[in-house]
Design an enzyme around this catalytic site. Structure first.
Site, PDB file in Angstrom:
ATOM      1  CD  GLU A  27     105.696 158.550  54.838  1.00 47.94           C
ATOM      2  OE1 GLU A  27     104.974 157.888  54.139  1.00 47.94           O
ATOM      3  OE2 GLU A  27     106.538 158.154  54.728  1.00 47.94           O
ATOM      4  CG  ASN A 115     109.582 153.649  56.294  1.00 50.65           C
ATOM      5  OD1 ASN A 115     108.401 154.529  56.712  1.00 50.65           O
ATOM      6  ND2 ASN A 115     109.603 153.494  55.398  1.00 50.65           N
ATOM      7  CG  ASP A 216     108.555 158.929  50.880  1.00 50.88           C
ATOM      8  OD1 ASP A 216     108.384 157.442  51.634  1.00 50.88           O
ATOM      9  OD2 ASP A 216     109.432 159.148  52.267  1.00 50.88           O
TER      10      ASP A 216
END
Length: 306
Positions: A27, A115, A216
């Protein structure tokens, strides 16, 4: 399901050398122009990774807890969204790290973490929280703003299950945010006050229930178009500022997770990915690069000093 616009199979390069262990959950790619290097994280491995793109040299740093999103201040200190808060992280060439928590919101459930996170055009850092058990579909996640004075805001956007997709238009006046949970699959746009840092007039920008995958991480190009990693669909989707899908790029991974523009001319999209639970191929979990034929907008560093 809506038909895909301008489907193309992209020429994708693997950035890391063969033999590297893939990330479990890659990520938050961040391009560092001065270093000509790409940083990203592996969330469950608690790792920040860096690769010098021209030489392939890679360095890893392990943090005390899961790290999901990163940005840099102008001195090169990392601002990281982790499990128990935001941290200032100093990375050394000897693979050592020094961490200091700078903000700790009160989380309503024990199994939560930050996140997706990114800086707006004025250098304020934005990051959202989520319950780690996605099967619970718990909308306890919220979006925070961390300003240049080191102050963490009250929740700015609430009722998020799996916060994702932060991005700003080239002029900074539109903010994008998504919820990638399978029950949501929405991207919203907001009018953004660049002086106050307040998003207003929330509306649906893209409903991926009509297309492929889950929205995403994302990036913006110089045309103001929004590129989102369609997790579970193995594609990148490009939406115009008006919300129309105009390009779909196929990728050789099933779960692309976030993208950012980089390279000397900001003409390369670097893409992190996640290993699927079953049926992983040799590229799943690795860092990829593609040249989509457009240039990206330079992402801002955090405006404060950590």
């Amino acid at each position: 399901m809506h038909s895909d616009a301008s489907m193309k199979i992209a020429h994708v390069e693997r950035v890391e050398a063969s033999g590297r262990i893939p990330a479990q959950v890659g990520e938050s790619p961040v391009w560092r122009e001065a270093e000509q290097a790409l940083y990203w994280v592996d969330i469950p491995a608690r790792t920040i990774a860096r690769v010098q793109v021209e030489t392939g040299t890679r360095t890893d740093w392990v943090l005390p807890e899961k790290v999901a999103c990163i940005a840099f201040d102008r001195n090169g200190t990392v601002l990281a969204g982790c499990e128990t808060g935001l941290f200032a992280v100093t990375l050394s060439d000897a693979n050592d790290v020094t961490v200091r928590r700078v903000a700790a919101p009160e989380l309503p459930f024990p199994d939560m973490r930050f996140n997706d996170g990114r800086c707006d055009r004025q250098g304020r850092f934005w990051a959202g929280t989520m319950v780690q058990d996605m099967a619970a579909a718990n909308p306890a996640g919220v979006l925070y703003r961390y300003d240049a004075q080191g102050l963490l805001s009250a929740p700015v956007v609430c009722d998020l299950i799996t916060q994702n997709g932060l991005a700003w238009s080239p002029d900074g006046t539109t903010m994008y945010l998504s919820d990638s949970h399978p029950s949501r699959r929405l991207v919203w746009a907001f009018d953004f006050d660049i002086d106050s840092g307040e998003p207003r007039n929330r509306r649906v920008f893209a409903d991926l229930n009509r297309f492929k995958g889950r929205p995403d991480g994302a990036a913006i190009d110089t045309d103001g178009c929004y590129w989102t990693c369609a997790n579970d669909a193995g594609v990148l989707l490009r939406f115009t500022p008006g919300g129309a899908l105009d390009r779909t790029l196929e990728l050789p991974v099933s779960k692309p997770s976030m993208c950012t523009f980089g390279g000397r001319d900001l003409d390369t999209l670097f893409i992190t990915s996640i290993q699927p639970a079953t049926g992983a191929n040799e590229l799943d979990g690795h860092l990829l690069a593609v040249r989509p034929g457009v240039r990206g907008v330079h992402e801002c560093d955090y405006a404060g000093l950590l």
